[in-house]
Design a protein around this motif. Structure first.
Motif: not given
Lengths: 518, 518
Positions: B263-270
């Motif tokens: 989430e911090v890196l703007h990726l998909s945490g899911i």
């Protein structure tokens, strides 16, 4: 946290993502470093976590260019609602019930009377000495709160060094006192908030004590009731038929519910959840599937462990909160005077009840065999075990002197920094010395402790045998015997009758082990 | 929550105690009632939780004298930071990896291409039809968001009915699509927030798709890396030596860390936490003690179960949020028109990709034996499984149309109520029909599925045997064979080589089962 706002993906507006991430990362680091230092002679978990917290605080200070050292505001609600319940519940769940109840009276003496003595001494001492150092501005209520705040012990550190199997009596005393102490200090703190401070006399003290007795009994009843209800539901519905997930979830949620209910009803959540844990491990735990048993035992420990580490990390991080340091206006000399006064009062306050109450306990237990005697070495260990101040002190200080972690009053800010210094100093300095001192006082495999074991276990073996061949004919003889037993060794007798009652009435309804476990 | 403020003990100022208590109590109730209704033909967990949520909402409405029906404000952050990660991680942790990877291409087709098709149809349809019912005021970005919001499926309900052992292919397709669908919709939703809506053309669509591919690959790599790091640390440091608590805590915290880092890196945490779960169960899980294995398996399920129940309870409670209902200014007829339009678009949007993509998948897998063919009955079940809308839709709708759960704009309030109605309707009506329909389409112990099993297991048995007596001399022959294998049945060949690589390089470093598990 403005400097992190640009890095938000979800929850742009609130900015909880970065703090949580940093905290979780640091927790992982703590775990690994704590494991690597496990064999170390000096360091313990608490000290590791505090040091890592300090380092993180420094890094955050540098990143934020000196604006702030912590990324989560200390929220005493976070502490009391989310972190404390799993720790205390796990304490109740994992406690060796037999030892705990055998020493119940002694534990109550230390945990209740002891706190009252210690709080009284600290309140009186600080009230008398603080103005002499030029530190004025505290209200009578503040002084009373200080007594409660600095009577809250943190025995985690000592318990990591003591061995439950080598020194069972000592372990159960230190552990039990730790739990009861937590409860007593929180109850005392809350009582102090309510009383009328304009007229302090014996009547008020009696009133506080009466309040405490009421809270103690009602909280215990609530905890026991919740635990029994859980056991009954688990036994009646047999969730394991479908999946163990429901069993585990129910135990977890009911335990938490007991804590929250107690808070809603103005009782002591700590006591409630502790007794709920004891009842659950005695009854409910035996009504679930084997895998649920393993899972609950380990999952509860893990949650408690994470919560503890989290608290110490936070304390370390908060030590560098420069805002509060700037606000505090004491000179270096005055501060040092106050720190040493408080440390001295803590040392004295604890000595003032450990040694007399140990003697009293030894006197009370003189007929119960040597196994219950607290030797002088043990008394020193008990005294030492309660010198560390921890998370409860911090949480209570924040509650008394800040509004949601923020304060603008110099006096209040000073009190918060004083609390932090005392907690850090006692945890680090006393904590470092704990392992060496205990290893010196109680060398491993101490002989007089090891050959004491058989006497305890022999009794374990005979008691259930007696209760098995119980018949109506022997009842009257037994009744006469038991009356004299009750006078001679009250604790053992109560225990014996409780066990019979448990086997006949409680276990058939609520489930539980068939064997001689208590 | 003003009406509860008088009952506060701790945390007077914030008032989280009562809401949390009520929620925990209702969760316990849900658990017990859900268990009692387990054998019921119609009801499932989601419906039970929604109904209990509604009832609680009514009670709260009455207690608060019509002021509010919910005690916790819906916070999409609560959902994305605390509730979703355990659910998705557990999905990855418990997935049958062999089935999942055998059907990986088909799952990707459904979960990625399918979402794009469905979102396109729903966006286009609502853009065209909403103004015809007199519902105007939505921006182009809103319409794009609606496409993503109503493409998020909720397969929990169907998965409760399907049996992993009876219909392994179907189960793995529905399950896999559910997870990939969650990830795709969230990614698509975030992509829609960023694009320039003034010029929508093929280039923008290609850009979104490119973004998606980038996110998919980087998120997966992050998840796999975190999982491997955990496995490596657990193998190298051997925490179990001291206690299993650290092992469990580390696995839990690292999994959560992977999500938060993404989430911090703007990726998909899911996606990250899903693949982290897969890697952890393949490597890390084998490096811990036996009791830690049992504990993690059950504790993760329990956390996921509690989070799911919590979400459905909340959705039920939120259905009675009268503030939003009052704010919405549509007439009954218009509302009904919009509900039916959206339901029709959902049905159509899903049919538009399930049947064509199933045919494509069957065509691709024509050489892999009959085991991978999706029969028409299966296609209907897959179509049906994705008709329910759930927590992700609600969370995305709140994110698009409210500010921390509050909105003062009538159009936005209307969209939130529309989403709630669609979620309730699809979960309850379609949910009620799921068990009967699936039992009708797939009677228990379907024969063509049972005698399909041996072909799969035979291959399992031969593969590791081949890799054991591998020698340099046979390598060239094998290389030629494998080239033709790759063309004939690509999935099996990739799987075969992966397994060899895994045994030779990965397992010695990261640990894992010695046997033929994948």
């Amino acid at each position: 946290m403005a400097y992190f706002d640009s890095a938000m993906n979800l929850g742009n507006d609130h900015g909880r993502v970065i703090p949580v991430t940093v905290f979780v990362a640091v927790l992982c680091l703590c775990l690994v470093i704590g494991h690597l230092l496990k064999e170390n002679r000096w360091v313990n978990e608490s000290i590791t976590a505090i040091f890592i917290g300090c380092c993180t605080g420094i890094v955050i200070l540098l990143v934020s260019k000196g604006r702030s050292s912590h990324i989560l505001r200390f929220d005493e609600e976070l502490f009391f609602i989310y972190l404390l319940p799993p720790i205390i519940f796990n304490a109740g769940f994992q406690v060796k019930k037999k030892q705990f109840f055998h020493n119940f009276l002694t534990i109550l003496l230390f945990g209740v009377i002891g706190v009252f003595i210690s709080a009284f001494l600290i309140t009186a001492g600080s009230w008398w000495l603080f103005p002499k150092f030029g530190f004025r501005g505290l209200t009578p209520r503040d002084y009373l709160a200080i007594g409660a705040i600095f009577s809250a012990t943190d025995t985690v550190c000592t318990l990591q060094v003591l061995h439950q199997d080598e020194t069972p009596l000592l372990y159960s005393l230190v552990f039990g006192e730790g739990v009861v102490n937590d409860a007593t200090t929180v109850v005392l703190f809350n009582a102090v908030q309510k009383i009328d401070v304009t007229r302090l006399d014996g009547w008020v003290a009696a009133h506080i004590f009466g309040d405490f007795l009421y809270l103690f009994s009602t909280s215990t009843v609530l905890g026991v009731a919740t635990g029994l209800l859980t056991a009954y539901v688990l036994k009646g519905l047999y969730f394991g038929k479908h999946s163990s997930v429901r069993e585990i979830a129910l135990m977890m949620l009911m335990a938490y519910l007991s804590y929250m209910l107690a808070e809603v009803l103005h009782l002591s959540g700590i006591l409630t959840v502790f007794f709920c844990g004891i009842v659950m491990s005695h009854y409910a735990w035996h009504n679930v599937t084997e895998s649920s048993r393993i899972t609950t035992r380990h999952a509860f420990s893990t949650m408690s462990f994470i919560a503890e580490t989290f608290i110490f990390l936070y304390v370390g991080m908060d030590a560098l909160d420069i805002e509060k340091w700037k606000m505090s206006k004491l000179s270096f000399g005055t501060s040092l005077g106050i720190y040493s006064t408080l440390m001295f009062l803590i040392l004295l306050g604890r000595a003032a009840f450990v040694f007399p109450l140990s003697a009293l306990s030894n006197y009370m237990n003189r007929n119960a065999g040597t196994s219950s005697a607290i030797t002088f070495k043990h008394q020193i260990v008990i005294w030492w075990a309660g010198l560390m101040r921890g998370a409860v002190s911090i949480a209570l200080a924040f509650k008394q002197f800040t509004y949601s972690g923020v304060t603008s009053d110099p006096i209040n800010a000073t009190m918060v920094t004083i609390t932090i210094v005392i907690v850090l100093f006692s945890t680090i300095v006393f904590g470092f010395l704990t392992k060496p001192i205990i290893n010196h006082l109680l060398p491993h495999h101490e002989h007089n402790i090891l050959h004491r074991e058989p006497t305890v276990s022999k009794e374990d073996l005979t008691l259930p045998l007696i209760s098995l061949d119980e018949s109506a004919a022997t009842n009257i003889v037994r009744a006469k015997e038991s009356l004299s037993m009750l006078i001679e060794s009250p604790v053992y007798t109560i225990h014996y009758y409780w066990r019979k009652f448990d086997d006949c009435y409680m276990r058939p309804i609520f489930g539980g082990a068939r064997s001689d476990r208590v």
